[in-house]
Design a protein around this motif. Sequence first.
Motif, PDB file in Angstrom:
ATOM      1  N   PRO A 104       0.835  -1.208   0.000  1.00 43.43           N
ATOM      2  CA  PRO A 104       0.000   0.000   0.000  1.00 43.43           C
ATOM      3  C   PRO A 104       0.864   1.251   0.000  1.00 43.43           C
ATOM      4  O   PRO A 104       1.886   1.321   0.697  1.00 43.43           O
ATOM      5  CB  PRO A 104      -0.809  -0.118   1.286  1.00 43.43           C
ATOM      6  N   VAL A 105       0.444   2.236  -0.756  1.00 45.22           N
ATOM      7  CA  VAL A 105       1.183   3.500  -0.818  1.00 45.22           C
ATOM      8  C   VAL A 105       1.232   4.156   0.555  1.00 45.22           C
ATOM      9  O   VAL A 105       2.236   4.784   0.927  1.00 45.22           O
ATOM     10  CB  VAL A 105       0.551   4.435  -1.869  1.00 45.22           C
ATOM     11  N   VAL A 132     -12.623   1.051  -2.647  1.00 43.65           N
ATOM     12  CA  VAL A 132     -12.889  -0.381  -2.566  1.00 43.65           C
ATOM     13  C   VAL A 132     -11.682  -1.108  -1.981  1.00 43.65           C
ATOM     14  O   VAL A 132     -11.834  -2.068  -1.210  1.00 43.65           O
ATOM     15  CB  VAL A 132     -13.248  -0.943  -3.953  1.00 43.65           C
ATOM     16  N   ARG A 133     -10.513  -0.646  -2.346  1.00 37.27           N
ATOM     17  CA  ARG A 133      -9.271  -1.193  -1.773  1.00 37.27           C
ATOM     18  C   ARG A 133      -8.237  -0.073  -1.681  1.00 37.27           C
ATOM     19  O   ARG A 133      -8.357   0.951  -2.364  1.00 37.27           O
ATOM     20  CB  ARG A 133      -8.726  -2.352  -2.617  1.00 37.27           C
ATOM     21  N   PRO A 134      -7.215  -0.241  -0.872  1.00 34.48           N
ATOM     22  CA  PRO A 134      -6.186   0.798  -0.767  1.00 34.48           C
ATOM     23  C   PRO A 134      -5.393   0.935  -2.064  1.00 34.48           C
ATOM     24  O   PRO A 134      -5.264  -0.007  -2.848  1.00 34.48           O
ATOM     25  CB  PRO A 134      -5.279   0.289   0.373  1.00 34.48           C
ATOM     26  N   MET A 135      -4.847   2.130  -2.274  1.00 30.44           N
ATOM     27  CA  MET A 135      -3.950   2.362  -3.403  1.00 30.44           C
ATOM     28  C   MET A 135      -2.653   1.566  -3.192  1.00 30.44           C
ATOM     29  O   MET A 135      -2.027   1.648  -2.139  1.00 30.44           O
ATOM     30  CB  MET A 135      -3.621   3.854  -3.513  1.00 30.44           C
ATOM     31  N   GLN A 136      -2.273   0.804  -4.214  1.00 28.71           N
ATOM     32  CA  GLN A 136      -1.020   0.060  -4.179  1.00 28.71           C
ATOM     33  C   GLN A 136       0.026   0.757  -5.045  1.00 28.71           C
ATOM     34  O   GLN A 136      -0.305   1.545  -5.938  1.00 28.71           O
ATOM     35  CB  GLN A 136      -1.228  -1.377  -4.678  1.00 28.71           C
ATOM     36  N   ILE A 137       1.282   0.427  -4.811  1.00 33.77           N
ATOM     37  CA  ILE A 137       2.347   1.060  -5.582  1.00 33.77           C
ATOM     38  C   ILE A 137       2.204   0.769  -7.069  1.00 33.77           C
ATOM     39  O   ILE A 137       2.470   1.635  -7.908  1.00 33.77           O
ATOM     40  CB  ILE A 137       3.718   0.630  -5.032  1.00 33.77           C
ATOM     41  N   VAL A 138       1.757  -0.423  -7.424  1.00 36.92           N
ATOM     42  CA  VAL A 138       1.568  -0.737  -8.844  1.00 36.92           C
ATOM     43  C   VAL A 138       0.585   0.227  -9.492  1.00 36.92           C
ATOM     44  O   VAL A 138       0.694   0.548 -10.685  1.00 36.92           O
ATOM     45  CB  VAL A 138       1.117  -2.202  -9.031  1.00 36.92           C
ATOM     46  N   ASP A 139      -0.377   0.731  -8.727  1.00 35.96           N
ATOM     47  CA  ASP A 139      -1.351   1.688  -9.266  1.00 35.96           C
ATOM     48  C   ASP A 139      -0.672   2.981  -9.705  1.00 35.96           C
ATOM     49  O   ASP A 139      -1.088   3.603 -10.689  1.00 35.96           O
ATOM     50  CB  ASP A 139      -2.430   2.003  -8.228  1.00 35.96           C
ATOM     51  N   LEU A 140       0.362   3.392  -8.978  1.00 36.88           N
ATOM     52  CA  LEU A 140       1.095   4.596  -9.367  1.00 36.88           C
ATOM     53  C   LEU A 140       1.825   4.378 -10.690  1.00 36.88           C
ATOM     54  O   LEU A 140       1.801   5.228 -11.580  1.00 36.88           O
ATOM     55  CB  LEU A 140       2.099   4.978  -8.287  1.00 36.88           C
TER      56      LEU A 140
END
Length: 417
Positions: A104-105, A132-140
């Motif tokens: 998670p970020v 819905v879910r926490p921001m993950q580093i892959v999302d960045l």
Amino acid sequence: MPTSSLLATTASPAAAGMSATALQRIDDHLQRRYLDSGRFAGTQVLVYRRGAIVHHQVAGFADLERRVPMKPDTLFRIYSMTKPLTSVAFMMLVEEGRVALDEPVAKYIPQWANLGVFQAGITAPFLTRPPVRPMQIVDLLRHTSGLTYGFQNRSNVDAAYRDKKIGEIEKSGTMQSMIDDLASIPLEFSPGEAWNYSVSTDVVGYLVEKISGQPFDQFLQQRIFDPLGMHDTGFHVPAAKAHRLAACYAADGKGGMTLQDDPTTSSFLEPPSFISGGGGLVSTAADYLVFCRALLNRGELGGVRLIAPKTLKLMTANHLPGGRDLTEMSRSMFSEATNAGVGFGLGFAVTMDPAKTLLPGSPGEYYWGGAASTAFWIDPAEELITIFMTQLLPSSQYPVRRELRTLVYSAITDSNL
């Protein structure tokens, strides 16, 4: 490897399976359509195939007002072509086991732990709901974070970015002030639900600094620029090189242009307070080719390894959820890629299905561009790199990138596919 020796590495088009006559059409097209018409001040094109430069076009002016000609060592604002370099830097830390893509970020930015998703409101405080879910580093890295760019002028969240001057081309503040400001603005959508071009890669640069314990610009200098001999790439232009900085222009909407950033007074002549991993670098075509060559060579060049082949393969795979393409997931009013058949990896757009793009190309090629109409792509299947440099805002003004793809691929006479 010094840049000068790279430019000396040339071969005849025929030796690399390309047509000299067809490559000349690139120069003719750019001259006729863009330079003679006053749409661009100057252009530079590098085509590299099978281990050598097979075409290098330099035409027009770097500074039209002062009649300074475009030269091979002209310095360009590469804006979002900074993003792949930042992404590679981050993946170096992943390889070292210091961070993971699914973390998670908020582990690294605690003040983002309670970021909500916009529901309603014109100005802060906005009505939000939990993601819905926490921001993950892959999302960045793949732009599915829920962050945005204020210049998209699409939503009230965009407007909140503009109010705080977040993500502007000429950035103010610092990386830390950006992070602090973003803590008070809701996400556009729940992470992973959509793709939106955004300040995400600026946040990646912040994470490189925080995780490495080293200033981000120094990390790039010591881990990428110095080892590869990219001596003309950095976040500002030193005084000794100021005469090489191109002028930047803005399209006037009438087929012409106006001066947008004078090279004698440009903010790029001074070290910036905001070190933008999303768009802050200045570079040359030759320097950027060095970086691209390292990627084409599976992460290594001249004995300098940036990342491992498997890491690069992961970066250049499509990471959009469900294997979808940008047309299925994008909410952006603007990005550097708009085609069907194109996914997004960890820092690059990735061609999945050339037929859907309606352009020649290869599955697995990856690319991006910058706000001032610069562009590059790497095609591993054809052992091909193309780099295009000019200085005109915005990059969406003319279809020059699509035209270049057609012109370059039509010059291949001996395809690897």
